[in-house]
Enzyme design. Structure first.
Site, short mmCIF file in Angstrom:
data_model
loop_
_atom_site.label_atom_id
_atom_site.label_comp_id
_atom_site.label_asym_id
_atom_site.label_seq_id
_atom_site.Cartn_x
_atom_site.Cartn_y
_atom_site.Cartn_z
N CYS A 100 0.87 -1.19 0.00
CA CYS A 100 0.00 0.00 0.00
C CYS A 100 0.90 1.23 0.00
CB CYS A 100 -0.90 -0.03 1.24
SG CYS A 100 -1.73 1.54 1.54
N CYS A 104 -3.10 7.68 -1.78
CA CYS A 104 -4.39 7.80 -2.47
C CYS A 104 -5.49 8.39 -1.59
CB CYS A 104 -4.86 6.44 -2.95
SG CYS A 104 -3.54 5.37 -3.46
N THR A 191 -4.27 5.00 7.26
CA THR A 191 -3.25 4.57 6.30
C THR A 191 -2.32 5.73 5.96
OG1 THR A 191 -4.75 2.95 5.33
CG2 THR A 191 -2.92 3.68 3.96
N GLU A 257 -0.57 1.61 9.28
CA GLU A 257 -1.80 2.22 9.74
C GLU A 257 -1.60 2.64 11.20
OE1 GLU A 257 -2.09 -0.77 8.02
OE2 GLU A 257 -2.91 0.14 6.21
N HIS A 292 -12.49 6.01 -3.21
CA HIS A 292 -11.53 5.03 -2.69
C HIS A 292 -11.89 3.61 -3.14
CE1 HIS A 292 -7.81 4.77 -0.61
NE2 HIS A 292 -8.23 3.82 0.18
N TYR A 296 -9.25 0.98 -5.42
CA TYR A 296 -8.89 -0.42 -5.21
C TYR A 296 -8.88 -1.22 -6.52
CZ TYR A 296 -9.03 -0.05 -0.13
OH TYR A 296 -8.77 0.28 1.17
N CYS A 299 -4.91 -0.20 -7.28
CA CYS A 299 -3.78 -0.60 -6.42
C CYS A 299 -3.76 -2.10 -6.16
CB CYS A 299 -3.82 0.18 -5.11
SG CYS A 299 -5.02 -0.37 -3.89
N GLU A 447 -7.29 -5.12 4.03
CA GLU A 447 -7.74 -3.83 3.54
C GLU A 447 -8.69 -3.99 2.35
OE1 GLU A 447 -6.09 0.42 2.37
OE2 GLU A 447 -4.72 -0.78 3.58
FE1 SF4 Z 1 -3.29 1.96 -0.10
FE2 SF4 Z 1 -4.68 1.16 -2.21
FE3 SF4 Z 1 -5.81 2.82 -0.44
FE4 SF4 Z 1 -3.84 3.63 -2.10
S1 SF4 Z 1 -5.92 2.94 -2.67
S2 SF4 Z 1 -4.03 4.09 0.07
S3 SF4 Z 1 -2.56 1.80 -2.19
S4 SF4 Z 1 -5.14 0.70 -0.09
FE FE Z 2 -7.23 1.87 1.77
#
Ligand code: SF4
Ligand code: FE
Length: 483
Positions: A100, A104, A191, A257, A292, A296, A299, A447
């Site tokens: 991670c 983001c 995060t 985190e 968000h 996902y 990422c 996550e």
């Molecule tokens: Fe982490 Fe993915 Fe959230 Fe970005 S989108 S902060 S990489 S979990």
């Molecule tokens: Fe996240």
């Protein structure tokens, strides 16, 4: 040009005096700490890649606020193309870090606060949008990393914020002053908070008129008085203190985190983005969660690419790569991973402008994306463990491998095909272990389940967006049923 190099980012982070608790000890900065440094490295990658001309199209954008070239992680999306590039950038970062990379949440809070403040101001004549634009301009011009803090600790989940036994279980305003507000509460699972210059706080749920003090959004820097971070443990985290690289699987990158406490934190007026307009809390939550959930689809797919690659290598290092069921399992892993990517791209391509002019993803498709993310990475991880075999969890330590007596014994008996370097086999086993059971499993699996909202949160949104009455009307029309 407002772009920091990775090294400049790390130096800028070192200058921030933070209050961090880790394993019962207080530290003031994550840089150089063996447990925390891999997470710093992941955020650093978002700066390093932006310097690389090969990735300029994905990693940078032109600011609508300043007209300058900025890091895409600080961008206000101006088109569906921007939304698509965001997902592609996140897949790239996932591939490069297998972790991670944390930046983001700030980007997603930026875009949700930008559009929501515009609509609050329109209704109430407030100045939240101006405040936010001023803040966003500062962030873009200095290429800062921003944490987006939404999740309150929530206490008794059957009760609203104002009905909790302890009023601090949701972050709230405790004092209103002529020059600003004072807030108290905590945000869980933050995060990347330690690797950020600033934090944007948002409410965590839709709120009613009784929750006025809880409908609050603002930004403060990380060295603000009253801010405290308590770092969460990750499975196998202390391996990072043993001085062994191989046992880590991914010795360079990681995520982190922390429980973030706001103990009577003062927020000046020009950093406030919402203050009591309860009916807009839901809009802010829905938009942030939507962005968000889109994230996902980028990422986790990038991390999935690395896991699939590791699994294919494990099959070769085990000498089973030609078996038809192995090939088929790898195809299944790719199919699942690309399905997530399809969702990330689709909700972006279907994005629409908000009243403020920035672009919002298609919320139905973003929620479908995240619902799939709560499942597919687990199946991908299951197949990776299936193909890797038991050695992934019974492999002796790196120290044993270096031992003069047992080291040669381990290499002799745990060798795979003669053409494969036994240490390469061990490295891939450890990488799969890291991604599916170790520190990276927090980011890749848990996550995927709970980040950006647990599965039921998406099902509620899917239900709300499903337009069932239109679907019933279609069926009645085809079946010649009259109302
Ligand atoms: Fe982490 Fe993915 Fe959230 Fe970005 S989108 S902060 S990489 S979990
Ligand atoms: Fe996240």
């Amino acid at each position: 040009m407002p772009l920091m190099t990775g090294d400049e980012y790390v130096r800028s982070l070192q200058k921030i005096k933070m209050r961090i608790f880790l394993f019962g000890e207080e530290i003031d900065n994550p840089v150089g700490n063996p447990i925390l440094q891999p997470a710093v490295n992941s955020v650093k990658a978002t700066y390093d890649l932006a310097q690389n001309p090969e990735y300029a199209d994905l990693m940078t954008a032109t600011s609508n606020l300043t007209g300058e070239k900025i890091n895409r992680f600080t961008h206000i999306h101006q088109s569906p193309d921007d939304l698509v590039k965001k997902v592609k950038m996140q897949r790239l970062l996932g591939q490069k870090t297998a972790a991670c990379f944390q930046r983001c949440v700030g980007m997603d809070s930026f875009n949700s606060v930008y559009s929501t403040t515009y609509e609050v101001d329109k209704k109430y004549g407030t100045h939240y949008h101006d405040n936010f634009v001023k803040f966003a301009t500062y962030v873009q011009q200095n290429d800062l990393t921003v944490d987006g803090a939404m999740t309150d600790t929530k206490g008794d989940r059957s009760l609203s914020p104002s009905k909790q036994a302890d009023p601090d279980l949701f972050l709230h305003v405790v004092e209103r002053r002529p020059d600003g507000i004072v807030v108290r509460g905590a945000k869980a699972h933050q995060t990347g908070i330690l690797n950020s210059h600033e934090v944007i706080v948002m409410p965590t749920i839709a709120m009613g008129p009784d929750d006025k003090d809880y409908a609050v959004s603002f930004a403060v820097p990380l060295d603000t008085e009253g801010l405290m971070m308590i770092v969460g443990r990750q499975s196998c985290d202390t391996r990072k203190t043993e001085g062994c690289q191989l046992d880590l699987g991914n010795s360079t990158y990681g995520g982190m985190e922390a429980l973030t406490v706001f103990d009577n934190v003062f927020v000046p007026n020009d950093r406030i983005f919402l203050n009591g307009e309860t009916e807009f809390a839901g809009m802010l939550v829905e938009r942030f969660a939507g962005y968000h959930r889109q994230s996902y689809g980028g990422c986790k797919v990038g991390v999935g690419d690395v896991l699939i690659g590791a699994t294919a290598l494990a099959s070769e290092y085990n000498g089973v790569e030609k078996a038809s069921h192995i090939k088929d399992k790898l195809i299944e892993m790719v199919h699942l991973n690309e399905t997530l990517y399809c969702c990330g791209i689709a909700c972006s391509a279907e994005g629409q402008p908000t009243e403020s002019g920035n672009y919002l993803i298609d919320l139905m498709l973003a929620n479908v994306c995240k619902q799939n993310v709560t499942r597919f990475p687990y199946e991908i991880a299951r197949l990776a463990q299936d193909i890797a075999g038991g050695l992934m969890v019974t492999l002796p330590s790196e120290k044993d491998m270096a031992h003069p007596v047992v080291g040669p014994v381990i290499r002799k008996y745990l060798a795979g095909p003669a053409k494969v370097d036994v240490m390469d086999r061990f490295k891939i086993m450890r990488l799969i272990e890291n991604l599916t059971l170790g520190t990276a499993a927090v980011g890749y699996l848990t996550e995927s389940m709970h980040g950006a909202g647990s599965p039921q949160a998406q099902r509620i949104m899917i239900s709300r967006q499903s337009n069932m009455s239109a679907k019933k009307a279609m069926a009645k029309h085809i079946a010649h049923i009259k109302d």
